[in-house]
Design a protein around this motif. Structure first.
Motif, mmCIF file in Angstrom:
data_model
loop_
_atom_site.group_PDB
_atom_site.id
_atom_site.type_symbol
_atom_site.label_atom_id
_atom_site.label_comp_id
_atom_site.label_asym_id
_atom_site.label_seq_id
_atom_site.Cartn_x
_atom_site.Cartn_y
_atom_site.Cartn_z
ATOM 1 N N HIS A 187 52.974 6.336 12.672
ATOM 2 C CA HIS A 187 52.287 7.429 12.241
ATOM 3 C C HIS A 187 51.716 7.503 10.744
ATOM 4 C CE1 HIS A 187 53.632 8.887 16.095
ATOM 5 N NE2 HIS A 187 52.911 9.611 16.290
ATOM 6 N N ALA A 188 50.816 6.536 10.305
ATOM 7 C CA ALA A 188 50.508 6.391 9.013
ATOM 8 C C ALA A 188 49.083 6.243 8.712
ATOM 9 C CB ALA A 188 51.123 5.119 8.336
ATOM 10 N N GLY A 189 48.424 6.798 7.500
ATOM 11 C CA GLY A 189 47.114 6.654 7.075
ATOM 12 C C GLY A 189 46.488 7.478 8.432
ATOM 13 N N ASN A 190 45.229 6.961 8.709
ATOM 14 C CA ASN A 190 44.283 7.387 9.693
ATOM 15 C C ASN A 190 44.107 6.362 10.758
ATOM 16 O OD1 ASN A 190 42.234 8.571 11.323
ATOM 17 N ND2 ASN A 190 41.467 9.470 9.675
ATOM 18 N N TRP A 191 45.044 6.431 11.669
ATOM 19 C CA TRP A 191 44.645 5.364 13.051
ATOM 20 C C TRP A 191 43.591 5.731 13.688
ATOM 21 C CZ3 TRP A 191 48.705 8.972 11.924
ATOM 22 C CH2 TRP A 191 48.913 9.804 12.624
ATOM 23 N N THR A 194 51.943 -5.818 14.776
ATOM 24 C CA THR A 194 51.928 -4.363 14.406
ATOM 25 C C THR A 194 51.033 -4.209 13.324
ATOM 26 O OG1 THR A 194 53.413 -5.397 12.611
ATOM 27 C CG2 THR A 194 54.439 -4.466 14.623
ATOM 28 N N ALA A 195 50.705 -3.232 13.326
ATOM 29 C CA ALA A 195 49.695 -2.523 11.948
ATOM 30 C C ALA A 195 50.212 -1.581 11.304
ATOM 31 C CB ALA A 195 48.370 -2.151 12.952
ATOM 32 N N PHE A 196 49.733 -1.593 10.031
ATOM 33 C CA PHE A 196 50.210 -0.588 9.008
ATOM 34 C C PHE A 196 48.898 0.011 8.607
ATOM 35 C CE2 PHE A 196 51.553 1.894 5.529
ATOM 36 C CZ PHE A 196 52.822 2.696 6.174
ATOM 37 N N VAL A 197 48.694 1.327 8.625
ATOM 38 C CA VAL A 197 47.388 1.891 7.979
ATOM 39 C C VAL A 197 47.883 2.905 6.827
ATOM 40 C CG1 VAL A 197 45.310 3.230 8.440
ATOM 41 C CG2 VAL A 197 46.413 1.909 10.359
ATOM 42 N N ASN A 198 47.156 2.383 5.821
ATOM 43 C CA ASN A 198 47.310 3.373 4.444
ATOM 44 C C ASN A 198 46.154 3.692 4.014
ATOM 45 O OD1 ASN A 198 47.717 0.268 3.508
ATOM 46 N ND2 ASN A 198 46.918 1.554 1.673
ATOM 47 N N ARG A 245 38.861 5.201 -1.075
ATOM 48 C CA ARG A 245 37.382 5.366 -0.327
ATOM 49 C C ARG A 245 37.719 5.519 1.437
ATOM 50 N NH1 ARG A 245 34.259 1.586 0.047
ATOM 51 N NH2 ARG A 245 32.114 2.925 0.374
ATOM 52 N N GLY A 246 39.015 5.121 1.830
ATOM 53 C CA GLY A 246 39.197 5.048 3.200
ATOM 54 C C GLY A 246 40.641 4.785 3.663
ATOM 55 N N ILE A 247 40.637 3.565 4.457
ATOM 56 C CA ILE A 247 41.856 3.036 4.758
ATOM 57 C C ILE A 247 41.955 1.616 4.805
ATOM 58 C CG2 ILE A 247 42.144 4.780 6.547
ATOM 59 C CD1 ILE A 247 41.379 2.974 8.676
ATOM 60 N N HIS A 248 43.180 1.127 4.597
ATOM 61 C CA HIS A 248 43.572 -0.401 4.550
ATOM 62 C C HIS A 248 44.597 -0.640 5.718
ATOM 63 C CE1 HIS A 248 43.721 -4.553 3.227
ATOM 64 N NE2 HIS A 248 45.115 -4.558 3.679
ATOM 65 N N ILE A 249 44.286 -1.751 6.644
ATOM 66 C CA ILE A 249 44.884 -1.931 7.685
ATOM 67 C C ILE A 249 45.559 -3.281 7.559
ATOM 68 C CG2 ILE A 249 45.079 -2.390 10.208
ATOM 69 C CD1 ILE A 249 42.041 -1.149 10.423
#
Length: 294
Positions: free
Chosen positions: A120-124, A227-231, A235-239
């Motif tokens: 549960h991180a960033g905007n998945w 696995t993915a980490f979203v931060n 301007r938006g998100i990085h995966i």
């Protein structure tokens, strides 16, 4: 009565917040984050205690600043959620950057199913919408919320992005396996066990329990597991993607244990770098002697 009221609040927010100027909406949610930190309800106290395990060396003032950043990130996620139906395809695409995107795209191109396990991180949801716009069939599951109308609103919200959303129940694992054999993408948020029968892991030096589903699906179907980490970025998100290899030897139980621990390690790596974007307001560790820092 309370559940019904909460449901109507969410539905009202989806309609009203889309009509506000963007700067006004995000400012209101940031003010809400500050208010919640000041009030320190149970969920905020839990977030603080979770962050204290991520950053045990933090001073009281450093932890307070981190908690504020984390609540601001959490409220940014909700403001994104309520306003996302207004976003153009160009905005969704232009606000995403990815590390090792080839791990997912190459597998999809080859016809192999892919499992993405993430915390549960960033905007998945933003991340999911980005890959749906590439024409990828993305399948996920959703916890059945109360009231039913709220659950249906979340279904419609994600389906509008192009996702196939399954209700989280005993039958969903069969459908997920079928979709993977068809060469599709399955994305599962996997840093908290909801079944009470998860796999024990070492997470930031303490015992936690995480779901076995992604590991079992990878073993049963031969799908690639990443696995993915979203931060969040300005301007938006990085995966960030990382592949997890399925062990070639051992029993299924041993393989699952290794895979879930490796997933937990990858989650921990991302959370250590971007602790403010880990939106975990529930209990995650299972040991009983941990005292929440108030």
């Amino acid at each position: 009565m309370k559940e019904s009221l909460i449901g109507w609040v969410y539905i009202f927010a989806w309609k009203i917040l889309r009509a506000l100027p963007e700067s006004t909406a995000y400012s209101l949610f940031d003010q809400g984050a500050r208010f919640l930190v000041k009030r320190n309800p149970k969920s905020v106290a839990r977030l603080r205690s979770n962050l204290a395990r991520v950053k045990p060396e933090a001073t009281e003032s450093e932890m307070q600043a981190l908690l504020q950043d984390a609540m601001s990130s959490y409220m940014r996620y909700w403001c994104d959620t309520f306003r996302f139906p207004n976003w153009s395809k160009e905005r969704i695409n232009s606000t995403v950057t990815v590390t090792r995107e080839n791990l997912l795209l190459d597998a999809i191109t080859s016809g192999r199913g892919v499992i993405v396990s993430l915390p549960h991180a960033g905007n998945w949801d933003h991340a999911g919408a980005y890959f749906c716009l590439k024409g990828i069939h993305l399948v996920t599951v959703a916890e059945r919320l109360k009231p039913e109308r709220l659950f249906l609103e979340f279904l419609r919200y994600r389906q509008a992005m192009g996702m196939e959303v399954l209700a989280l129940d005993s039958r969903s694992i069969v459908t997920l396996a079928q979709r993977l054999r068809e060469g599709h993408l399955v994305a599962l948020v996997s840093d908290r066990d909801l079944s009470k029968s998860g796999v024990d892991v070492n997470f930031f030096g303490h015992p936690a329990r995480m779901p076995a589903g992604p590991a079992v699906l990878a073993i049963k179907t031969g799908a690639i597991l990443v696995t993915a980490f979203v931060n969040y970025t300005e301007r938006g998100i990085h995966i960030t993607f990382d592949e997890i290899k399925v062990p070639s030897e051992g029993t299924q139980e041993e393989k699952v244990s290794i895979i879930v621990q490796k997933s937990a390690d990858n989650f921990a790596h991302g959370i250590s770098k971007y602790p403010q974007d880990w939106h975990m307001l529930q209990r995650i560790w299972i040991d009983e002697d941990f005292k929440e820092r108030m």
